[in-house]
Design a protein around this motif. Structure first.
Motif, PDB file in Angstrom:
ATOM      1  N   LEU A   1       0.617  -1.540  -0.130  1.00  0.00           N
ATOM      2  CA  LEU A   1      -0.045  -0.040   0.013  1.00  0.00           C
ATOM      3  C   LEU A   1       0.746   1.286   0.420  1.00  0.00           C
ATOM      4  O   LEU A   1       0.573   2.260  -0.590  1.00  0.00           O
ATOM      5  N   LEU A   2       1.681   1.162   0.214  1.00  0.00           N
ATOM      6  CA  LEU A   2       2.741   2.726   0.956  1.00  0.00           C
ATOM      7  C   LEU A   2       3.333   2.571  -1.023  1.00  0.00           C
ATOM      8  O   LEU A   2       3.333   4.114  -0.923  1.00  0.00           O
ATOM      9  N   THR A   3       3.350   1.241  -1.371  1.00  0.00           N
ATOM     10  CA  THR A   3       4.137   2.078  -2.849  1.00  0.00           C
ATOM     11  C   THR A   3       2.912   2.767  -3.299  1.00  0.00           C
ATOM     12  O   THR A   3       3.599   3.243  -4.537  1.00  0.00           O
ATOM     13  N   ALA A   4       1.851   2.125  -3.736  1.00  0.00           N
ATOM     14  CA  ALA A   4       0.867   2.296  -4.297  1.00  0.00           C
ATOM     15  C   ALA A   4       0.455   4.488  -4.073  1.00  0.00           C
ATOM     16  O   ALA A   4       0.338   4.875  -5.173  1.00  0.00           O
ATOM     17  N   ILE A   5       0.451   4.379  -2.819  1.00  0.00           N
ATOM     18  CA  ILE A   5      -0.221   5.477  -2.327  1.00  0.00           C
ATOM     19  C   ILE A   5       1.323   6.769  -3.393  1.00  0.00           C
ATOM     20  O   ILE A   5       0.973   7.841  -3.637  1.00  0.00           O
ATOM     21  N   ASN A   6       2.577   5.554  -2.714  1.00  0.00           N
ATOM     22  CA  ASN A   6       3.631   6.873  -2.907  1.00  0.00           C
ATOM     23  C   ASN A   6       3.395   6.775  -4.519  1.00  0.00           C
ATOM     24  O   ASN A   6       3.632   8.988  -5.199  1.00  0.00           O
ATOM     25  N   ASP A   7       3.454   6.320  -5.398  1.00  0.00           N
ATOM     26  CA  ASP A   7       2.684   6.479  -6.454  1.00  0.00           C
ATOM     27  C   ASP A   7       2.028   7.418  -7.217  1.00  0.00           C
ATOM     28  O   ASP A   7       2.087   8.381  -8.026  1.00  0.00           O
ATOM     29  N   ILE A   8       0.750   7.494  -6.092  1.00  0.00           N
ATOM     30  CA  ILE A   8      -0.174   7.713  -6.503  1.00  0.00           C
ATOM     31  C   ILE A   8      -0.001   9.829  -6.376  1.00  0.00           C
ATOM     32  O   ILE A   8      -0.239  10.512  -7.256  1.00  0.00           O
ATOM     33  N   VAL A   9       0.852   9.804  -5.189  1.00  0.00           N
ATOM     34  CA  VAL A   9       1.374  11.609  -4.591  1.00  0.00           C
ATOM     35  C   VAL A   9       2.183  11.681  -5.745  1.00  0.00           C
ATOM     36  O   VAL A   9       1.881  12.616  -6.058  1.00  0.00           O
ATOM     37  N   HIS A  10       3.335  10.798  -6.637  1.00  0.00           N
ATOM     38  CA  HIS A  10       4.216  11.326  -7.148  1.00  0.00           C
ATOM     39  C   HIS A  10       3.502  12.294  -8.277  1.00  0.00           C
ATOM     40  O   HIS A  10       3.569  12.676  -8.570  1.00  0.00           O
ATOM     41  N   LEU A  11       2.905  10.754  -8.687  1.00  0.00           N
ATOM     42  CA  LEU A  11       1.631  11.549 -10.177  1.00  0.00           C
ATOM     43  C   LEU A  11       0.467  12.495  -9.728  1.00  0.00           C
ATOM     44  O   LEU A  11       0.589  13.702 -11.266  1.00  0.00           O
ATOM     45  N   MET A  12       0.124  12.653  -8.296  1.00  0.00           N
ATOM     46  CA  MET A  12      -0.403  13.424  -8.254  1.00  0.00           C
ATOM     47  C   MET A  12       0.297  15.393  -8.047  1.00  0.00           C
ATOM     48  O   MET A  12       0.161  16.153  -8.695  1.00  0.00           O
ATOM     49  N   GLN A  13       1.478  15.540  -7.412  1.00  0.00           N
ATOM     50  CA  GLN A  13       2.577  16.194  -7.327  1.00  0.00           C
ATOM     51  C   GLN A  13       2.918  17.124  -9.094  1.00  0.00           C
ATOM     52  O   GLN A  13       3.513  17.709  -9.042  1.00  0.00           O
ATOM     53  N   THR A  14       3.260  15.565  -9.738  1.00  0.00           N
ATOM     54  CA  THR A  14       3.479  16.347 -11.164  1.00  0.00           C
ATOM     55  C   THR A  14       2.295  16.819 -12.392  1.00  0.00           C
ATOM     56  O   THR A  14       2.719  17.047 -13.867  1.00  0.00           O
ATOM     57  N   LYS A  15       1.180  16.560 -11.426  1.00  0.00           N
ATOM     58  CA  LYS A  15      -0.063  17.390 -11.976  1.00  0.00           C
ATOM     59  C   LYS A  15      -0.209  15.963 -13.403  1.00  0.00           C
ATOM     60  O   LYS A  15      -0.563  16.958 -14.064  1.00  0.00           O
ATOM     61  N   CYS A  16      -0.147  14.678 -13.293  1.00  0.00           N
ATOM     62  CA  CYS A  16      -0.724  13.749 -13.883  1.00  0.00           C
ATOM     63  C   CYS A  16      -1.568  12.875 -13.149  1.00  0.00           C
ATOM     64  O   CYS A  16      -1.885  12.276 -13.007  1.00  0.00           O
ATOM     65  N   TYR A  17      -2.699  13.623 -13.664  1.00  0.00           N
ATOM     66  CA  TYR A  17      -4.199  13.348 -12.691  1.00  0.00           C
ATOM     67  C   TYR A  17      -4.400  12.161 -13.573  1.00  0.00           C
ATOM     68  O   TYR A  17      -5.273  11.131 -12.820  1.00  0.00           O
ATOM     69  N   VAL A  18      -4.992  11.662 -14.858  1.00  0.00           N
ATOM     70  CA  VAL A  18      -5.125  10.658 -15.421  1.00  0.00           C
ATOM     71  C   VAL A  18      -4.044   9.568 -14.607  1.00  0.00           C
ATOM     72  O   VAL A  18      -4.801   8.160 -15.012  1.00  0.00           O
ATOM     73  N   LYS A  19      -3.037   9.909 -14.249  1.00  0.00           N
ATOM     74  CA  LYS A  19      -2.141   8.524 -14.673  1.00  0.00           C
ATOM     75  C   LYS A  19      -1.999   8.185 -13.021  1.00  0.00           C
ATOM     76  O   LYS A  19      -2.278   7.431 -12.842  1.00  0.00           O
ATOM     77  N   ALA A  20      -3.118   9.084 -12.425  1.00  0.00           N
ATOM     78  CA  ALA A  20      -2.357   8.922 -11.382  1.00  0.00           C
ATOM     79  C   ALA A  20      -3.757   8.205 -10.671  1.00  0.00           C
ATOM     80  O   ALA A  20      -4.198   7.486  -9.694  1.00  0.00           O
ATOM     81  N   ASN A  21      -5.190   8.355 -11.868  1.00  0.00           N
ATOM     82  CA  ASN A  21      -6.091   7.556 -11.521  1.00  0.00           C
ATOM     83  C   ASN A  21      -6.129   6.388 -11.802  1.00  0.00           C
ATOM     84  O   ASN A  21      -6.983   5.596 -11.591  1.00  0.00           O
ATOM     85  N   ASP A  22      -5.573   5.890 -12.543  1.00  0.00           N
ATOM     86  CA  ASP A  22      -4.835   4.951 -12.739  1.00  0.00           C
ATOM     87  C   ASP A  22      -4.702   4.180 -12.241  1.00  0.00           C
ATOM     88  O   ASP A  22      -4.417   2.915 -12.133  1.00  0.00           O
ATOM     89  N   ALA A  23      -3.215   4.953 -11.474  1.00  0.00           N
ATOM     90  CA  ALA A  23      -2.570   3.741 -10.411  1.00  0.00           C
ATOM     91  C   ALA A  23      -3.748   3.558  -9.364  1.00  0.00           C
ATOM     92  O   ALA A  23      -3.338   2.342  -8.345  1.00  0.00           O
ATOM     93  N   TYR A  24      -4.667   4.573  -8.656  1.00  0.00           N
ATOM     94  CA  TYR A  24      -5.312   5.119  -7.948  1.00  0.00           C
ATOM     95  C   TYR A  24      -6.862   3.305  -7.928  1.00  0.00           C
ATOM     96  O   TYR A  24      -6.703   2.499  -7.116  1.00  0.00           O
ATOM     97  N   LEU A  25      -6.702   3.109  -9.567  1.00  0.00           N
ATOM     98  CA  LEU A  25      -7.973   1.790  -9.761  1.00  0.00           C
ATOM     99  C   LEU A  25      -7.394   0.572  -9.813  1.00  0.00           C
ATOM    100  O   LEU A  25      -7.253  -0.294  -9.187  1.00  0.00           O
ATOM    101  N   ARG A  26      -5.527   0.296  -9.914  1.00  0.00           N
ATOM    102  CA  ARG A  26      -4.594  -0.414 -10.013  1.00  0.00           C
ATOM    103  C   ARG A  26      -5.191  -0.727  -9.149  1.00  0.00           C
ATOM    104  O   ARG A  26      -4.801  -2.258  -7.892  1.00  0.00           O
TER     105      ARG A  26
END
Length: 341
Positions: free
Chosen positions: A244-269
């Protein structure tokens, strides 16, 4: 009123009636005030008598307890004298027999007073014994060493970092110290998002706040804050699972880089995994099909649907999703293709 008049005007009769009424009201008010004063005095007297009875009861109980202790000590000393043991020392009034806690050592009184002075505390309190002074010192030092809670939307004992240091790495590091800093970064980022969300809601006009949609928006914020509280608590205690920590780190990283579609894909995964979801009838024959193997991928680590693991995890991921939706409106991307639908 002139008694020689045979007839009276209506105005004179009304004036006389009003005067009688006012005089009657004054008498009633005086009687009411007098009754209240008597009642107050009775209550005060009763309170004094009750306090005197309680004080007498406590004094008698103390004297009785002291007499019983002295009698028991006298009997014990007589018994010890018969068998040749030394007598027990009499305990002085106000002496505490409670020992110090584990890890607390006795300190000389002069050194203890100097330590209290260094803490800008009174060296001696009125009627304070050495043991009481020592307990006060240990209580003050324990309070000074206790972690302080932050004042954000979700109070935490984690030491939050500044906004310039919130950028999480693209991949979760392996070192324990680096992981600890990543946990602080994640908690700091969600604290910032919730603070910005709360500030944006507070800036709305009053009519918008009181509307149905405005109340719904505020309720969504409260729900997201409550849902993210378990995440912050797990980050505090380092009990968040590694996956969970790894996945949340990926989501936060994508949110900080403003890649919200990719962050949403990571959330769905993270939430529903990569496993195939059966729809309708799954067993239509007696032979095993190759595509049917994908229906059991949820048993593997990569295909696990964490949103279905437990209710707390589901709400936690839902709170992350709400923060993701707000972040794209607060910090819109330069590439409009990265906006979620």
């Amino acid at each position: 009123m002139d008694q020689t008049k045979k007839y009276l005007k209506r105005s004179e009769v009304e004036a006389q009636r009003q005067a009688d009424y006012l005089r009657e009201q004054d008498e009633l008010e005086k009687a009411r005030v007098e009754r209240l004063e008597k009642k107050r005095k009775r209550d005060e007297d009763e309170g004094d008598r009750t306090a005197a009875r309680e004080a007498k009861k406590k004094r008698l109980a103390k004297e009785s307890r002291k007499a019983a202790e002295e009698e028991a000590q006298t009997e014990e000393n007589a018994r010890r004298k018969r068998i040749g043991l030394p007598e027990l020392e009499r305990k002085a009034d106000g002496d505490e027999g409670t020992p110090l806690k584990d890890g607390e050592e006795d300190v000389a009184d002069d050194a203890l007073r100097d330590k209290l002075k260094e803490l800008d505390e009174p060296r001696v309190l009125f009627g304070e014994s050495h043991i009481q002074r020592l307990r006060r010192y240990y209580k003050l030092t324990a309070k000074a060493l206790a972690p302080t809670m932050t004042k954000g939307p979700i109070p935490t004992i984690l030491q939050l970092v500044d906004e310039k240091d919130m950028k999480v790495p693209e991949a979760l590091p392996e070192a324990a110290e680096a992981k600890s800093f990543v946990r602080r970064q994640i908690a700091s980022y969600f604290d910032m998002v919730l603070s910005e969300w709360q500030f944006a809601l507070s800036r709305r006009p009053t009519d918008v706040k009181e509307s149905f949609s405005g109340k719904q928006a505020y309720h969504s914020f409260l729900q997201a804050r409550d849902n993210l509280t378990p995440l912050v608590r797990k980050l505090e205690t380092n009990t968040l699972p590694e996956v969970l920590l790894t996945a949340i780190n990926d989501i936060v990283h994508l949110m900080q880089t403003k890649c919200y579609v990719k962050a949403n894909d990571a959330y769905l995964r993270l939430s529903i995994g990569k496993a195939a979801w059966p729809i309708g009838v799954t067993m239509v024959g007696i032979h095993e099909r190759s595509a049917r193997e994908r229906l059991h991928e949820t048993e593997k680590a990569d295909g696990q649907a964490h949103i279905l693991a437990d209710e707390t995890t589901r709400k936690m991921l839902q709170g992350i999703k709400r923060c993701l939706s707000f972040a794209q409106t607060r910090w819109p991307p330069e590439d409009l293709g990265q906006l979620m639908g």
